[in-house]
Write a protein that holds these residues in place. Structure first.
Motif, short mmCIF file in Angstrom:
data_model
loop_
_atom_site.label_atom_id
_atom_site.label_comp_id
_atom_site.label_asym_id
_atom_site.label_seq_id
_atom_site.Cartn_x
_atom_site.Cartn_y
_atom_site.Cartn_z
N GLU A 152 0.82 -1.20 0.00
CA GLU A 152 0.00 0.00 0.00
C GLU A 152 0.86 1.26 0.00
N LYS A 153 1.94 1.25 0.79
CA LYS A 153 2.88 2.38 0.79
C LYS A 153 3.52 2.55 -0.58
N PHE A 154 3.86 1.44 -1.19
CA PHE A 154 4.45 1.43 -2.52
C PHE A 154 3.51 2.08 -3.52
N LEU A 155 2.24 1.67 -3.50
CA LEU A 155 1.26 2.16 -4.47
C LEU A 155 1.06 3.65 -4.35
N ASP A 156 0.96 4.16 -3.13
CA ASP A 156 0.74 5.60 -2.92
C ASP A 156 1.91 6.41 -3.52
N SER A 157 3.14 6.01 -3.22
CA SER A 157 4.31 6.73 -3.75
C SER A 157 4.42 6.56 -5.26
N PHE A 158 4.08 5.38 -5.74
CA PHE A 158 4.19 5.09 -7.17
C PHE A 158 3.26 5.99 -7.97
N GLN A 159 2.02 6.15 -7.50
CA GLN A 159 1.06 6.99 -8.23
C GLN A 159 1.51 8.45 -8.25
N TRP A 165 5.94 13.55 -17.31
CA TRP A 165 5.95 14.51 -18.41
C TRP A 165 5.62 15.87 -17.80
N SER A 166 6.64 16.59 -17.40
CA SER A 166 6.41 17.90 -16.79
C SER A 166 7.61 18.79 -17.06
N VAL A 167 7.39 20.09 -16.96
CA VAL A 167 8.50 21.05 -17.11
C VAL A 167 9.41 20.88 -15.90
N PRO A 168 10.71 20.63 -16.12
CA PRO A 168 11.60 20.26 -14.99
C PRO A 168 12.04 21.46 -14.15
N ILE A 169 11.06 22.11 -13.50
CA ILE A 169 11.36 23.20 -12.58
C ILE A 169 11.13 22.66 -11.17
N ASN A 170 12.22 22.46 -10.44
CA ASN A 170 12.13 21.78 -9.15
C ASN A 170 11.94 22.79 -8.02
N VAL A 171 10.69 23.23 -7.88
CA VAL A 171 10.32 24.10 -6.76
C VAL A 171 9.12 23.46 -6.07
N PRO A 172 8.93 23.76 -4.77
CA PRO A 172 7.83 23.12 -4.02
C PRO A 172 6.48 23.30 -4.71
N PHE A 173 5.61 22.31 -4.54
CA PHE A 173 4.22 22.31 -5.00
C PHE A 173 4.06 22.07 -6.50
N THR A 174 5.17 21.88 -7.24
CA THR A 174 5.02 21.52 -8.65
C THR A 174 4.90 20.00 -8.78
N ARG A 175 4.33 19.55 -9.89
CA ARG A 175 4.22 18.12 -10.15
C ARG A 175 5.60 17.48 -10.16
N TYR A 176 6.55 18.16 -10.79
CA TYR A 176 7.90 17.63 -10.91
C TYR A 176 8.52 17.39 -9.54
N ASN A 177 8.35 18.37 -8.65
CA ASN A 177 8.91 18.25 -7.30
C ASN A 177 8.27 17.09 -6.54
N ARG A 178 6.94 16.96 -6.64
CA ARG A 178 6.23 15.87 -5.95
C ARG A 178 6.70 14.51 -6.47
N SER A 179 6.89 14.43 -7.80
CA SER A 179 7.32 13.17 -8.39
C SER A 179 8.74 12.81 -7.97
N LEU A 180 9.63 13.80 -7.90
CA LEU A 180 11.00 13.54 -7.47
C LEU A 180 11.02 12.99 -6.05
N ARG A 181 10.22 13.59 -5.17
CA ARG A 181 10.20 13.13 -3.78
C ARG A 181 9.62 11.71 -3.67
N ALA A 182 8.58 11.43 -4.47
CA ALA A 182 8.00 10.08 -4.47
C ALA A 182 9.00 9.07 -5.04
N SER A 183 9.74 9.48 -6.07
CA SER A 183 10.76 8.60 -6.66
C SER A 183 11.83 8.24 -5.63
N ALA A 184 12.25 9.22 -4.84
CA ALA A 184 13.27 8.96 -3.81
C ALA A 184 12.75 7.95 -2.78
#
Length: 474
Positions: A191-198, A205-224
């Motif tokens: 279940e933890k895996f699924l939440d982070s994976f989603q 597919w997002s503009v790679p601007i790594n600032v808080p609250f962007t999709r890219y930033n959320r995905s990077l943190r989930a990837s880690a």
């Protein structure tokens, strides 16, 4: 003055000779790079979410021709279209066209995934994945996949009057991946895996601007988070392998850990295992869940095709004893059902397009593609080309009765050539097993319109809610 004139006249033939020896200048393709970093990224993403992305790309082709320049996700990019372009992309060696995704995909999935490697590294890692995902190996896992599908239907479909198909298909394919590829038992860890994976896949597919609250930033943190969880799984499986050795039905991670060369050295590094397991997760989860969802959507709209699929699957179901699982031989009989799946992939490819990189200056079709630029190809454009597939908007599974009749490098849902997706056979198994039990156990009708958007995979309105009722074998 006369001396200067004489010197100039003597220089003219020398300059003409030098000019004749120089290669003619090749210009980059027509188009515009737009605003720095952002370029045309937001326009493409808006079009994908409005389900007008093919039209957006076609308008560029109408304006500039089959090759044009633009900027996507922070990189200067060349869009290439057509059978010849597909062949060039998929058949060129890594010294010409190299694997490289957008910065967002590379940072989220890792730089040692198959999407990024080239040369010997690419061959080594691809060989390791293919040896697990080839048909001879997958035959061992049909029974496990069958059990996962039946358990899923008992938990989420039986006794229900209405379900949302896409979220449930994502749950199903995720559980299959956890079971077959990771050997991960059901419970809190899954279940933890699924939440982070989603969260991770939302920003691929997002503009790679790594600032808080962007999709890219959320995905990077989930990837880690996912990488840390995978490190722990890899560590635990290493210990089990050292204590007990390999088993015949081991999962993908154990299989890769157990691969050694002639000198007894591990074939893949831990980093390569983690990054490529993440890649297989995305490929096996999203593409298969989308394909199964769109087949269900299609069968609700096409009664004649639905009846033909049901007839084929009922014949197989009648040959089984109660509780007996499907076999590899059963799947080989599902020829019409797989043609339906192929036609679904033609009309609604899960992958809109992908990227490569010019590894050197490339001359193509009279233009220069500078070294380091991205190359972007779009799956659906040749799929819907009426010169290749007559009446492309008509759903016609008979197009695939003889696959040799489909021109090469025109039907590319899994890529092509030496770079065809190594997981395509795994996707076929998932799809056929799921459709078998869905059509033999349930009937359904759509509850909403047929609209869908891309994010970046096709997403039907509200997740495709359907009314369902049980079916009995006729």
């Amino acid at each position: 003055m006369n001396l200067l004139l004489l010197s100039f006249l003597l220089l003219i033939p020398i300059l003409l000779l030098l000019r004749r020896k120089r290669k003619p200048y090749k210009r980059v393709p027509p188009g515009s790079l737009g605003i720095p970093i952002i370029g045309q990224s937001l326009g493409l993403l808006r079009a994908m979410r409005a389900n007008t992305a093919e039209k957006w790309v076609q308008e560029r082709i109408n304006k500039y021709g089959p090759i044009s320049k633009l900027s996507l996700f922070g990189k200067p990019t060349v869009l290439m279209y057509g059978q010849a372009a597909n062949k060039f992309i998929f058949s060129s060696g890594g010294n010409t066209v190299a694997n490289q995704q957008t910065q967002s995909i590379r940072m989220i999935l890792g730089d040692r995934s198959l999407l990024e490697l080239r040369g010997e590294d690419h061959s080594r890692v691809r060989g390791a994945l293919v040896s697990f995902l080839k048909p001879e190996s997958l035959k061992l896992y049909v029974g496990n996949m069958d059990e996962e599908v039946r358990r899923h239907l008992e938990m989420y479909w039986e006794g229900k009057q209405q379900v949302k198909v896409l979220p449930l298909m994502k749950t199903l394919t995720f559980n299959i991946i956890c079971s077959l590829l990771f050997g991960l038992e059901r419970g809190k860890q899954r279940e933890k895996f699924l939440d982070s994976f989603q969260k991770m896949i939302e920003g691929m597919w997002s503009v790679p601007i790594n600032v808080p609250f962007t999709r890219y930033n959320r995905s990077l943190r989930a990837s880690a988070k996912i990488q840390n969880m995978l490190k722990e799984i890899v560590h635990n499986k290493k210990i089990v392998l050292e204590q007990n050795g390999a088993s015949a039905h081991q999962d993908l991670i154990s299989y890769l850990l157990g691969m050694v060369d002639e000198d007894g050295k591990q074939v893949l590094t831990e980093k390569e295992i983690i990054h490529n397991v993440m890649l297989v997760m995305v490929a096996g989860h999203d593409t298969s869940s989308v394909l199964i969802t769109f087949i269900i959507r299609l069968l609700a709209n096409e009664p004649a095709i639905s009846a033909a699929v049901l007839q084929e699957q009922e014949e197989i179901a009648k040959s089984k004893q109660p509780g007996e699982t499907l076999t590899w031989e059963d799947l080989s009989k599902m020829k019409y059902t797989w043609r339906v799946a192929m036609e679904t992939l033609r009309m609604f490819p899960p992958i809109f397009g992908s990227f490569r990189k010019a590894a050197t200056d490339i001359e193509y079709d009279g233009y220069l593609i500078p070294k380091g630029w991205q190359i972007f190809w779009v799956t659906g454009l040749t799929h819907m080309d009426k010169s290749i597939f007559p009446e492309p908007s008509k759903f016609d599974p008979s197009r695939f009765e003889n696959q040799a009749s489909v021109p090469p490098y025109c039907f590319i849902p899994f890529g092509g050539g030496a770079r065809i997706c190594p997981g395509n056979e795994f996707a076929r198994l998932e799809t056929l097993v799921a459709i078998h039990y869905l059509v033999t156990r349930f009937s359904w009708k759509l509850c909403s319109d047929n609209f869908f958007s891309r994010d970046p995979m096709p997403v039907p309105t509200q997740g495709l809610p359907v009314q369902i009722w049980p079916r009995k074998l006729s």
